[in-house]
Design an enzyme around this catalytic site. Sequence first.
Site, mmCIF file in Angstrom:
data_model
loop_
_atom_site.group_PDB
_atom_site.id
_atom_site.type_symbol
_atom_site.label_atom_id
_atom_site.label_comp_id
_atom_site.label_asym_id
_atom_site.label_seq_id
_atom_site.Cartn_x
_atom_site.Cartn_y
_atom_site.Cartn_z
ATOM 1 N N GLY A 129 28.251 21.535 75.632
ATOM 2 C CA GLY A 129 28.701 21.940 76.948
ATOM 3 C C GLY A 129 28.427 23.365 77.358
ATOM 4 N N GLU A 160 32.660 28.996 75.297
ATOM 5 C CA GLU A 160 33.031 27.599 75.544
ATOM 6 C C GLU A 160 32.790 27.240 77.003
ATOM 7 O OE1 GLU A 160 34.249 24.987 73.986
ATOM 8 O OE2 GLU A 160 35.395 25.620 72.237
ATOM 9 N N ASP A 186 40.595 22.902 77.120
ATOM 10 C CA ASP A 186 41.528 21.917 77.666
ATOM 11 C C ASP A 186 42.756 21.912 76.758
ATOM 12 O OD1 ASP A 186 42.802 19.478 78.419
ATOM 13 O OD2 ASP A 186 40.925 18.689 79.167
ATOM 14 N N LYS A 230 42.179 25.026 81.358
ATOM 15 C CA LYS A 230 43.223 24.166 81.917
ATOM 16 C C LYS A 230 44.547 24.560 81.260
ATOM 17 C CE LYS A 230 40.345 20.057 82.585
ATOM 18 N NZ LYS A 230 40.224 18.621 82.226
ATOM 19 N N PHE A 232 39.534 15.899 85.666
ATOM 20 C CA PHE A 232 38.276 15.671 84.961
ATOM 21 C C PHE A 232 37.129 16.225 85.780
ATOM 22 C CE2 PHE A 232 34.608 13.204 83.539
ATOM 23 C CZ PHE A 232 34.681 13.472 82.175
ATOM 24 N N VAL A 233 36.280 17.039 85.133
ATOM 25 C CA VAL A 233 35.177 17.703 85.833
ATOM 26 C C VAL A 233 33.852 17.458 85.125
ATOM 27 C CG1 VAL A 233 36.601 19.483 86.904
ATOM 28 C CG2 VAL A 233 35.678 19.880 84.632
ATOM 29 N N ARG A 272 25.306 16.906 82.817
ATOM 30 C CA ARG A 272 25.318 18.277 82.281
ATOM 31 C C ARG A 272 24.351 19.170 83.051
ATOM 32 N NH1 ARG A 272 28.096 18.631 77.473
ATOM 33 N NH2 ARG A 272 28.092 16.805 76.134
#
Length: 187
Positions: A48, A101, A105, A133, A155-156, A168
Amino acid sequence: MKNISIDDLHFELMLDYEQIQKRIRLIGIDMNLRYEDKHPVFIGVLNGCFMFMADLMKQIHIPCEMSFVKLASYEGTSQGSVHELIGVGMSLEGRHVVIVEDIVDTGNSLVHTIEALEKLGVASIAVATLLLKPECLLYSFDNIMYVGFEIEKEFVVGYGLDYNGQCRNLQNIYRNIDPPATIGMNS
């Protein structure tokens, strides 16, 4: 694009590329000052982080090094245990480390990464995350030094964040607009 659909899920634009880039420039300015004489090592958490890390490193103008780790903590949207797949590949003893990162979450992956780095005898650990978050955190962190954006429990996808490996590559970040029971959260 203002809205996108993936596998019968619907997403709306949340953060556009220009907003993201402005925030990354500010983070880079602060890092250049804070780490000016410390020769930090930036450790990106794959998959990510790749877009955030690439754009962040373009803003870093001090001597530094980079490496990556790959952690698996979920499949699809259900969270599970963390497994380290690829190591850092360099000595970090006595080094100042910045973990990069895409999103923090629950903090499960981050706890694992920090514990692994502490065992290597690093001098310091700071965390730079594009998204945070706060409502979802299961741990308390005193080393999250850089946060691009705080977001709600949603959720993203986009800008490195995926849904089942998709999206992505999108330059913007999109939030899911389906009912909450339809989809899980990012890890």
